[in-house]
Design a protein around this motif. Structure first.
Motif, mmCIF file in Angstrom:
data_model
loop_
_atom_site.group_PDB
_atom_site.id
_atom_site.type_symbol
_atom_site.label_atom_id
_atom_site.label_comp_id
_atom_site.label_asym_id
_atom_site.label_seq_id
_atom_site.Cartn_x
_atom_site.Cartn_y
_atom_site.Cartn_z
ATOM 1 N N UNK A 32 -23.914 14.557 4.084
ATOM 2 C CA UNK A 32 -23.172 13.615 4.913
ATOM 3 C C UNK A 32 -22.415 12.590 4.098
ATOM 4 N N UNK A 33 -23.054 12.061 3.060
ATOM 5 C CA UNK A 33 -22.387 11.084 2.189
ATOM 6 C C UNK A 33 -21.211 11.739 1.472
ATOM 7 N N UNK A 34 -21.383 12.995 1.031
ATOM 8 C CA UNK A 34 -20.296 13.708 0.356
ATOM 9 C C UNK A 34 -19.103 13.937 1.281
ATOM 10 N N UNK A 35 -19.397 14.294 2.551
ATOM 11 C CA UNK A 35 -18.317 14.503 3.523
ATOM 12 C C UNK A 35 -17.557 13.202 3.760
ATOM 13 N N UNK A 36 -18.298 12.085 3.926
ATOM 14 C CA UNK A 36 -17.676 10.782 4.132
ATOM 15 C C UNK A 36 -16.816 10.392 2.928
ATOM 16 N N UNK A 37 -17.326 10.636 1.732
ATOM 17 C CA UNK A 37 -16.598 10.295 0.514
ATOM 18 C C UNK A 37 -15.307 11.100 0.408
ATOM 19 N N UNK A 38 -15.366 12.397 0.734
ATOM 20 C CA UNK A 38 -14.168 13.241 0.660
ATOM 21 C C UNK A 38 -13.116 12.815 1.690
ATOM 22 N N UNK A 39 -13.571 12.430 2.887
ATOM 23 C CA UNK A 39 -12.641 11.979 3.920
ATOM 24 C C UNK A 39 -11.929 10.708 3.475
ATOM 25 N N UNK A 40 -12.677 9.740 2.937
ATOM 26 C CA UNK A 40 -12.072 8.502 2.441
ATOM 27 C C UNK A 40 -11.143 8.792 1.268
ATOM 28 N N UNK A 41 -11.485 9.791 0.461
ATOM 29 C CA UNK A 41 -10.635 10.165 -0.670
ATOM 30 C C UNK A 41 -9.296 10.694 -0.217
ATOM 31 N N UNK A 42 -9.273 11.464 0.864
ATOM 32 C CA UNK A 42 -8.025 11.996 1.397
ATOM 33 C C UNK A 42 -7.128 10.874 1.898
ATOM 34 N N UNK A 43 -7.733 9.904 2.601
ATOM 35 C CA UNK A 43 -6.971 8.742 3.075
ATOM 36 C C UNK A 43 -6.423 7.951 1.897
ATOM 37 N N UNK A 44 -7.256 7.757 0.887
ATOM 38 C CA UNK A 44 -6.854 6.981 -0.278
ATOM 39 C C UNK A 44 -5.718 7.662 -1.036
ATOM 40 N N UNK A 45 -5.736 8.996 -1.126
ATOM 41 C CA UNK A 45 -4.671 9.730 -1.819
ATOM 42 C C UNK A 45 -3.325 9.495 -1.137
ATOM 43 N N UNK A 46 -3.326 9.523 0.199
ATOM 44 C CA UNK A 46 -2.088 9.292 0.937
ATOM 45 C C UNK A 46 -1.571 7.868 0.714
ATOM 46 N N UNK A 47 -2.480 6.891 0.714
ATOM 47 C CA UNK A 47 -2.086 5.501 0.476
ATOM 48 C C UNK A 47 -1.567 5.315 -0.948
ATOM 49 N N UNK A 48 -2.165 6.015 -1.910
ATOM 50 C CA UNK A 48 -1.735 5.916 -3.304
ATOM 51 C C UNK A 48 -0.308 6.425 -3.471
ATOM 52 N N UNK A 49 0.026 7.523 -2.808
ATOM 53 C CA UNK A 49 1.381 8.067 -2.883
ATOM 54 C C UNK A 49 2.385 7.070 -2.309
ATOM 55 N N UNK A 50 2.004 6.403 -1.220
ATOM 56 C CA UNK A 50 2.900 5.415 -0.606
ATOM 57 C C UNK A 50 3.148 4.232 -1.540
ATOM 58 N N UNK A 51 2.080 3.732 -2.188
ATOM 59 C CA UNK A 51 2.222 2.616 -3.132
ATOM 60 C C UNK A 51 3.082 3.033 -4.319
#
Length: 210
Positions: free
Chosen positions: A177-196
């Motif tokens: 469960x922690x791994x799934x949560x971490x991967x989901x947040x990572x996907x969101x963070x990748x999109x935000x990083x591209x925008x920045x």
């Protein structure tokens, strides 16, 4: 109210992903010692965010670094953190296992693990600091800057909550469960990083806008 800075910070800090580290480093602690570690870690996370928001731009100016360059560099750090998270690792986990064990040895000698390694680098590292500086530059009024500091308080409270409920969270979510949560947040963070990064590159190379 723009919630994007809060979402970005929550994705980077991601205290849920640090719960296993908290449990590991506080093994053998009394209840009072664990409570103190939770408090110090939470306050330290806020202090890092507050200092980055209030003094980050002045530090950049002192070293003669343009914000656009810092945005691109910060976005690369965010993207690296996102890739770590997509592999189910903490975004700020840039130290080796041996370095973390050295941190544990220092804790045994009296140094507080609440600050190192829990707060720095696991909770708030270079990616967090660079993100706060970028959003501090976008804050045009004291109200907006105060809101950013308020988001720092939210991060501190989220950290305190996750660490206080560390053992129940670990039992309920489990490693998967922690791994799934971490991967989901990572996907969101990748999109935000591209925008920045796109915003920073457009400032460095205006021709890209066309």
């Amino acid at each position: 109210m723009d919630l994007k800075p809060l979402i970005t910070l929550l994705a980077i800090v991601n205290p849920l992903a640090i719960v296993p580290f908290f449990i590991h480093y506080t093994q053998g602690f009394s209840r009072a010692q664990r409570r103190n570690t939770v408090w110090v870690s939470s306050v330290s996370a806020f202090v890092v965010i507050a200092v980055s928001a209030l003094l980050g731009l002045q530090i950049l100016e002192f070293f003669g670094i343009s914000l656009a360059s810092f945005q691109v560099g910060g976005a690369l750090l965010l993207l690296t953190g996102a890739l770590n998270m997509l592999n189910a690792q903490p975004a700020e986990a840039k130290t080796s296992t041996h370095e973390l064990e050295d941190g544990a040895e220092k804790a045994a000698q009296g140094a507080s693990i609440a600050v190192v390694p829990l707060t720095i680098p696991l909770l708030t590292g270079p990616a967090t600091m660079s993100t706060v500086v970028i959003y501090a530059d976008k804050a045009k009024t004291f109200l907006q800057l105060g809101t950013l500091l308020g988001y720092g308080v939210v991060i501190a409270l989220a950290t305190a909550l996750c660490f206080s409920l560390a053992e129940p969270i670990a039992r309920v979510l489990g490693k998967t469960g922690i791994n799934v949560m971490t991967r989901l947040m990572g996907l969101i963070l990748a999109a935000l990083a591209v925008e920045v990064m796109a915003d920073g590159l457009s400032k460095l190379f205006p021709a890209l806008m066309h």
